[in-house]
Design an enzyme around this catalytic site. Structure first.
Site, PDB file in Angstrom:
ATOM      1  N   GLU A  80       0.809  -1.205   0.000  1.00 33.14           N
ATOM      2  CA  GLU A  80       0.000   0.000   0.000  1.00 33.14           C
ATOM      3  C   GLU A  80       0.849   1.266   0.000  1.00 33.14           C
ATOM      4  O   GLU A  80       0.539   2.231  -0.680  1.00 33.14           O
ATOM      5  CB  GLU A  80      -0.895  -0.003   1.229  1.00 33.14           C
ATOM      6  CG  GLU A  80      -2.340   0.171   0.893  1.00 33.14           C
ATOM      7  CD  GLU A  80      -3.179  -0.016   2.141  1.00 33.14           C
ATOM      8  OE1 GLU A  80      -4.023   0.832   2.384  1.00 33.14           O
ATOM      9  OE2 GLU A  80      -2.929  -1.006   2.872  1.00 33.14           O
ATOM     10  N   ASP A  81       1.914   1.240   0.755  1.00 26.41           N
ATOM     11  CA  ASP A  81       2.656   2.481   0.983  1.00 26.41           C
ATOM     12  C   ASP A  81       3.950   2.610   0.178  1.00 26.41           C
ATOM     13  O   ASP A  81       4.599   3.652   0.228  1.00 26.41           O
ATOM     14  CB  ASP A  81       3.022   2.604   2.480  1.00 26.41           C
ATOM     15  CG  ASP A  81       1.779   2.619   3.349  1.00 26.41           C
ATOM     16  OD1 ASP A  81       0.689   2.857   2.787  1.00 26.41           O
ATOM     17  OD2 ASP A  81       1.903   2.396   4.561  1.00 26.41           O
TER      18      ASP A  81
END
Ligand code: MN
Length: 706
Positions: A80-81
């Protein structure tokens, strides 16, 4: 940076205590991978980001989760990051780890219109993830737990939002999975951020009370231990404190003061085996008198999340109630760790596979429901029942025990036994007494369902069933039935439309039908019929197409003959509630989209207002042989004298009619009575009204329409 290192070191030390050396090496490499990927990212607290995955992994290590799940936890935020992809993870750490990371990442992605929808949608995702692999949820719960523990650094608004979500979604799921400690911590943390002042006041009060209680608790503890020892029962006895949120909830739900809630002492007794549980219970009941009605045997009947214990409440020595839980060590492990006990105690000789299997079954049943209910708000409603179980336990005639949610009715019971029993139930006996199907079940009821081979589910059941299974099965049945009935009505409507065009259904050959299906996109003739019956297609249009007629055919100008109403069409034909037509009344049909044919009387006030689309009005007539009863409303004014209602009822019964409903209004000399009666036709109604007019007190009588 230094801090992160030392936390990671603590973690690896812990991991070495139960993992194989090669697994620890894999986790170390996951740690370095994650640290590199998150390099330059920081938590709101100012800590390097890697602190978070390390802590999440640590929480899971406390449950002794397997190396795959731990590796995934270490990597849970990289997709996600950072720029790391699923393929990257798969090629380095293997496909199972990549699937887990992907599952956790997916849980955070969709956006929502409303809060309700968001909640329902979140639940859906959770469930889907759980059903595939419950470890995804365990990672997500650990993630949320760490975020909740470090929530202080966020702005109040955001804190409240996250706390609310935790309270509404994550805590109930933890509870359902039996992760009791996590459940309580999530609730307390949410409570603290949602109601900071209440939290502070309450926790201070608890601290003060703890000091005051210490002496009393010590005395009771000593007495209990002594008594068990005298009886020769080996046991661990501990005092037990309620978590803050449960105190708060008890106070607000039961309107109790703090001292009323707090003045209950809690003890837990852990013994070696099941017989010892009952023995210990008996011994305690000899020490202090039990409070009647408080004893619960969750050993014989476990809660749906697998929880087992004996619960009893005793009259304590100072007049204060003492709540006691008695359980074995295995039961205790499940009570604390729930489904995680499967991993936590895997190496021990005890087998927790059964719980794991049951959890999986529960998830499957939720998934089934998920595929049947399209509406998220409705789905959420059902789920709430399943996630916040207050349960009742009832018996089948053969003595089998069924657990149903609180509020469950005889219909829910019937469906819980078997779908066929539900679909064919007509009545119920509770404790050998005949009761209506809607009757709410109580603990210990013996329930017997009476079925009939011709019986069908009633749409009205949906108003009171509470279990997901009953609801989805009833809906499913009604949908199928409506489809079939609409198709048969549609076929009749089409035959009639063809007749107007001087054609018969047999005149239409395969090729014409094939062309029709191809042009319309329908899958079968049955679907075309159902569409006509449901008012989605007009019979005349379909008839013209099938006969390949031009629009302005001369035959079309002829008025079509009436469609005969048989009274047995079920849900495909509805009799309008405004005028309640009965056989013998001049009637007219209106095709309402998605509902089928609605029958009104010619003089119904409702249709005078809306002439609407003439294509949708159909000439209809009654089949002369209709035999089923119809409901009709009459309004009657009578002198207000004693016993007049009894006379009315007697005359109605004399005329062979049933009273479905009565309401009355008016005071003084006259009363107006509204009856809903069952009659077979107009002649029958006339007979009923004649009988009623013979009563001297009756002043006026009319049939009510609209
Ligand atoms: Mn995270």
């Amino acid at each position: 940076m230094l801090k992160a290192m030392s936390e990671a070191e603590v973690l690896f030390q812990e991991l070495s205590s139960y993992l194989k050396p090669e697994d620890v090496i894999q986790l170390e490499s996951a740690y370095h991978f994650s640290k590199a990927a998150h390099h330059g990212q920081f938590r709101k607290s100012g800590d390097p980001f890697i602190v978070h995955p390390v802590q999440v992994t640590k929480i899971l290590a406390d449950w002794h989760l397997d190396p795959q799940a731990l590796t995934a936890a270490m990597l849970h935020d990289v997709m996600e990051d950072t720029t790391v992809t699923k393929t990257d993870i798969s090629s380095i750490f293997g496909k199972p780890v990549a699937e887990l990371v992907d599952g956790v990442s997916k849980l955070d992605q969709i956006e929502f219109q409303t809060k309700e929808e968001a909640q329902a949608e979140n639940f859906r995702k959770m469930l889907l993830a759980m059903a595939r692999d419950v470890r995804v949820i365990l990672i997500k719960l650990a993630d949320r737990l760490h975020n909740m523990r470090t929530l202080d650094v966020l702005l109040p608004e955001k804190r409240r939002r996250i706390a609310r979500e935790t309270m509404d979604i994550y805590a109930p799921i933890a509870n359902r999975l039996g992760l009791n400690r996590i459940y309580q911590e999530l609730q307390d943390l949410s409570f603290r951020h949602l109601y900071p002042v209440r939290y502070r006041v309450l926790s201070k009060a608890v601290k003060t009370a703890r000091g005051h209680r210490r002496e009393v608790v010590g005395k009771i503890l000593g007495a209990v231990k002594q008594r068990l020892r005298d009886a020769g029962i080996e046991a661990q006895v501990t005092g037990r404190e309620k978590h803050l949120f449960s105190i708060y909830r008890k106070m607000s739900e039961k309107h109790l003061t703090f001292s009323e809630v707090q003045d209950i002492y809690g003890f837990r007794i852990i013994v070696n085996d099941v017989p010892a549980c009952y023995w210990a219970l008996g011994t305690l009941h000899g020490l202090y008198k039990p409070i009647p009605g408080k004893f619960k045997d969750y050993i014989a009947i476990p809660k749906s999340n697998g929880y087992q214990s004996l619960h009893t409440t005793l009259f304590g020595p100072y007049g204060t109630p003492i709540e006691v839980q008695v359980r074995t060590l295995d039961m205790h492990k499940i009570a604390e760790a729930g489904v995680a006990a499967h991993w936590l105690y895997k190496t021990a000789d005890t087998d927790f596979r059964d719980l794991h299997k049951k959890t999986h079954q529960w998830l499957q049943s939720l998934l089934e429901m998920l595929s049947q209910s399209g509406d998220s708000a409705e789905f959420l409603e059902h789920l709430k029942v399943d996630l916040f179980p207050g349960e009742v336990y009832v018996f089948t005639p053969k003595g089998k025990i069924l657990a149903l949610p609180k509020g469950a009715t005889a219909v829910d019971f019937a469906y819980a036994v078997h779908t066929d029993i539900g679909n064919r139930c007509v009545a119920a006996k509770i404790n050998y007494e005949l009761v209506p199907l809607r009757t709410e079940l109580k603990n210990g009821d013996r329930v017997e369902i009476i079925t009939a081979s011709h019986a069908k589910p009633n749409p009205a059941w949906l108003n009171y069933v509470v279990t997901t299974k009953a609801r989805s099965q009833i809906r499913h049945f009604l949908k199928t039935m409506q489809y079939e009935e609409s198709a048969s009505l549609g076929e009749r409507l089409l035959t009639q439309a063809l007749a107007v065009l001087k054609a018969k259904p047999d005149d239409i050959d395969e090729t014409q039908w094939d062309k029709m299906l191809k042009d319309s996109g329908a899958k079968s003739r049955q679907e075309i019929f159902a569409d006509i019956g449901l008012g989605k297609r007009l019979s005349v249009v379909v008839a013209r197409k099938l006969l390949a007629l031009e629009k302005s055919s001369a035959a079309e100008l002829k008025a079509p003959g009436p469609v005969t109403i048989l009274g047995t069409e079920g849900m495909a034909v509805q009799f309008a509630k405004c005028c309640r037509p009965i056989p013998g009344d001049p009637i007219i049909g209106f095709i309402k989209k998605d509902q089928g044919l609605v029958i009104h009387t010619h003089d119904c006030p409702a249709i005078r207002k809306s002439k609407g689309d003439p294509d949708k009005w159909l000439d209809v007539s009654w089949d002369p042989n209709i035999s089923r009863p119809f409901e009709v409303c009459i309004k009657l004014v009578a002198a207000n004298q004693r016993g007049v209602l009894a006379k009315l009822a007697a005359e109605i019964a004399n005329a062979g009619s049933n009273i479905e409903n009565i309401s009355m209004d008016g005071e003084g000399a006259y009363t107006t009575v509204h009856f809903t009666l069952q009659v077979s036709n107009r002649l029958h109604l006339a007979q009923v009204m004649r009988n009623l007019r013979r009563i001297p007190e009756v002043v006026r009588i009319t049939r009510a329409k609209g």
